[in-house]
Design an enzyme around this catalytic site. Sequence first.
Site, PDB file in Angstrom:
ATOM      1  N   CYS A  39       7.132   0.892   2.191  1.00  0.00           N
ATOM      2  CA  CYS A  39       6.180   0.039   1.092  1.00  0.00           C
ATOM      3  C   CYS A  39       5.328   0.736   0.881  1.00  0.00           C
ATOM      4  O   CYS A  39       4.351   0.537  -0.434  1.00  0.00           O
ATOM      5  CB  CYS A  39       5.984  -1.311   2.580  1.00  0.00           C
ATOM      6  SG  CYS A  39       4.369   0.068   3.146  1.00  0.00           S
ATOM      7  N   CYS A 111      -6.971   0.457   3.071  1.00  0.00           N
ATOM      8  CA  CYS A 111      -7.027   1.811   2.477  1.00  0.00           C
ATOM      9  C   CYS A 111      -7.800   2.891   3.084  1.00  0.00           C
ATOM     10  O   CYS A 111      -6.813   4.080   3.672  1.00  0.00           O
ATOM     11  CB  CYS A 111      -6.881   1.082   1.194  1.00  0.00           C
ATOM     12  SG  CYS A 111      -6.078   0.201   0.509  1.00  0.00           S
TER      13      CYS A 111
HETATM   14  S1  FES Z   1      -3.191  -0.760  -0.868  1.00  0.00           S
HETATM   15 FE1  FES Z   1      -1.721   0.014   0.598  1.00  0.00          FE
HETATM   16  S2  FES Z   1      -2.928   2.024   0.837  1.00  0.00           S
HETATM   17 FE2  FES Z   1      -3.562   1.058  -0.819  1.00  0.00          FE
END
Ligand code: FES
Length: 173
Positions: A39, A111
Amino acid sequence: MSRIPLPYNPKVMDLFRHPKNLGKMDDATVVAVAGNPACGDMITFYLKIDETEQIIEKAQFESYGCAANIATSSIVTEMVKCLTLEKAWEDITWKKVTEEIGGLPSVKFHCGVLAVGALKRAIRQYYKEKGIAPPSWMPLDHTFEEKQALEEEELAKTLSKRLKIEEEKKAEK
Ligand code: FES
């Protein structure tokens, strides 16, 4: 359809545009990866450790995540510099990192959690790779940040499996 930009504060934007300690470290003592390459939300965290003093001499990262992830990873590499492994383990939490960076939009908390998860995984991995028994300050159970990193990895794996199945179904039609 146009996307509404997320309300990042200037510090996050500055670190995103000019991240510190970005890039591969050739003389790292330990390297850990968190996230999932499928991803794109993936961090590689490098630590150079003074093994006699158990102090982090320097930290670097590579990130394929979003602006919040790059900015939080960057600030983590600054925050851990010259800390003992114990202090880095105990003091660096996603909440502290989020505060240090001046806050993040709530949808982007994860994150920063991933960045701290990568740091904790690197510290844990250091003892494992060296065959040293984990110190008393390191819990056997994963921390919140490590658990989140694992969850994100599982989720990404499940999603990419599903996508693959969908693609195979389409190809069969
Ligand atoms: S949205 Fe996946 S690391 Fe920030």
